[in-house]
Design a protein around this motif. Structure first.
Motif, PDB file in Angstrom:
ATOM      1  N   GLN A 187      50.090  50.092  59.077  1.00  0.00           N
ATOM      2  CA  GLN A 187      51.041  51.289  57.881  1.00  0.00           C
ATOM      3  C   GLN A 187      50.747  52.354  58.475  1.00  0.00           C
ATOM      4  O   GLN A 187      51.430  53.287  58.046  1.00  0.00           O
ATOM      5  CB  GLN A 187      51.341  51.458  56.341  1.00  0.00           C
ATOM      6  N   PHE A 188      50.050  52.230  59.563  1.00  0.00           N
ATOM      7  CA  PHE A 188      49.725  54.123  60.217  1.00  0.00           C
ATOM      8  C   PHE A 188      50.313  54.397  61.727  1.00  0.00           C
ATOM      9  O   PHE A 188      49.913  53.096  62.605  1.00  0.00           O
ATOM     10  CB  PHE A 188      48.204  53.494  59.750  1.00  0.00           C
ATOM     11  N   VAL A 189      50.937  55.513  61.809  1.00  0.00           N
ATOM     12  CA  VAL A 189      50.951  55.979  62.966  1.00  0.00           C
ATOM     13  C   VAL A 189      50.128  56.697  63.481  1.00  0.00           C
ATOM     14  O   VAL A 189      49.811  57.879  63.202  1.00  0.00           O
ATOM     15  CB  VAL A 189      53.110  55.517  63.580  1.00  0.00           C
TER      16      VAL A 189
ATOM     17  N   PRO B 212      55.010  60.968  54.801  1.00  0.00           N
ATOM     18  CA  PRO B 212      53.264  61.591  54.564  1.00  0.00           C
ATOM     19  C   PRO B 212      52.362  61.821  56.606  1.00  0.00           C
ATOM     20  O   PRO B 212      52.834  60.770  56.712  1.00  0.00           O
ATOM     21  CB  PRO B 212      52.579  60.689  53.551  1.00  0.00           C
ATOM     22  N   VAL B 213      51.939  63.167  56.124  1.00  0.00           N
ATOM     23  CA  VAL B 213      51.431  63.470  56.933  1.00  0.00           C
ATOM     24  C   VAL B 213      49.849  63.431  57.237  1.00  0.00           C
ATOM     25  O   VAL B 213      49.511  64.178  55.758  1.00  0.00           O
ATOM     26  CB  VAL B 213      52.074  64.106  58.294  1.00  0.00           C
TER      27      VAL B 213
ATOM     28  N   ASP C  38      55.608  48.746  55.265  1.00  0.00           N
ATOM     29  CA  ASP C  38      56.520  49.792  56.376  1.00  0.00           C
ATOM     30  C   ASP C  38      55.083  51.046  56.677  1.00  0.00           C
ATOM     31  O   ASP C  38      53.865  50.728  56.073  1.00  0.00           O
ATOM     32  CB  ASP C  38      57.201  49.782  54.911  1.00  0.00           C
ATOM     33  N   ILE C  39      55.807  51.791  57.298  1.00  0.00           N
ATOM     34  CA  ILE C  39      54.944  53.271  58.088  1.00  0.00           C
ATOM     35  C   ILE C  39      54.822  54.150  56.913  1.00  0.00           C
ATOM     36  O   ILE C  39      55.755  53.874  56.234  1.00  0.00           O
ATOM     37  CB  ILE C  39      55.215  53.857  59.071  1.00  0.00           C
ATOM     38  N   ARG C  40      53.086  54.157  56.559  1.00  0.00           N
ATOM     39  CA  ARG C  40      53.725  55.047  55.213  1.00  0.00           C
ATOM     40  C   ARG C  40      52.668  56.252  55.395  1.00  0.00           C
ATOM     41  O   ARG C  40      52.225  57.061  54.348  1.00  0.00           O
ATOM     42  CB  ARG C  40      52.724  53.798  53.424  1.00  0.00           C
ATOM     43  N   LEU C  41      52.660  56.158  56.165  1.00  0.00           N
ATOM     44  CA  LEU C  41      51.081  57.773  57.040  1.00  0.00           C
ATOM     45  C   LEU C  41      51.316  57.894  58.880  1.00  0.00           C
ATOM     46  O   LEU C  41      51.000  56.943  59.116  1.00  0.00           O
ATOM     47  CB  LEU C  41      49.823  57.428  56.363  1.00  0.00           C
TER      48      LEU C  41
END
Length: 241
Positions: A172-174, A120-121, A3-6
């Motif tokens: 998991q990072f965008v 989270p950013v 999943d995207i976590r950050l």
């Protein structure tokens, strides 16, 4: 299941205007050099870009590096005929550019708030430490980012270090940014995702990249307001496997 976590955000020309002031500085520089040479024959700004590129590993990115490169290029282009008074004017261009206003792009605070409410950013911005710290402070956005990374270069090793410190995998990072070269391509090469927010003006150095058009791991949006939906779309794609 991943999943995207950050979600990472770039600073210059993603959160606030920047390149406009560099272009204005270049025009002032041209006016000074035009006192000594024919600008059309000398291809002045192309020469300045070449000097800036060869100095990146020494001076780094940002206004200070640009100013030092302007001085070097001016001496070369004029065969050292440029006066001390005019070199002082080049220094003044740099000083004025360092103090430029920090103008947020339309809707960006609301967009970052909406994204930060779901994921989270982190702010990952490149350039001179003092200047970036000053712009972040004056932007009024520092409160939205629990962590801020000011880096000298944006390349795969730099992003890999940041992600390792967060304990997450690249997929998991965008990363959100205006530069395909610095913000998007390195992350995609690692296996992450990118949301490209094109800016009206792009430095020639940043315009060069190796990403194919319509890359499956890259979304392009026209405005800050589209960012939350674009990231949600990536999250859906990740969940779908």
């Amino acid at each position: 299941m991943q999943d995207i976590r950050l979600v990472g955000f770039d600073g210059d020309d993603t959160l606030w205007r920047s390149e406009d002031y560099y272009r204005a500085a270049e025009k002032r520089y041209e006016e000074i050099i035009g006192r000594y040479i024919d600008l059309h024959d000398a291809r002045t700004l192309r020469h300045l870009l070449e000097v800036e590129r060869r100095n990146l590993k020494v001076f780094g990115y940002g206004v200070k590096g640009m100013t030092l490169s302007m001085i070097e290029a001016a001496i070369e282009l004029t065969d050292a005929r440029i006066s001390a008074r005019d070199l002082q004017q080049v220094v003044d261009i740099g000083r004025d550019t360092l103090g430029h206003p920090v103008e947020l792009l339309h809707g960006i605070r609301e967009a970052v708030e909406a994204v930060a409410a779901r994921w989270p950013v982190v702010l990952v911005t490149k350039g001179d430490l003092f200047h970036q710290e000053d712009k972040i402070a004056r932007s009024g956005l520092a409160d939205l980012f629990p962590r801020i990374e000011i880096v000298s270069e944006k390349d795969p090793p730099t992003y890999a270090r940041v992600l390792a410190e967060f304990g997450i995998e690249p997929q998991q990072f965008v990363m959100v940014g205006n530069s395909l070269r610095s913000d998007i391509e390195p992350v995609v090469r690692l296996g992450g995702w990118g949301v490209h927010v094109p800016y009206a003006i792009t430095w020639a150095h940043e315009a060069e990249h190796g990403l194919a058009e319509e890359h499956p791991r890259v979304r392009t949006v026209a405005s800050a307001a589209e960012l939350p939906e674009a990231i949600a779309g990536i999250v859906a794609d990740v969940a779908a496997g």
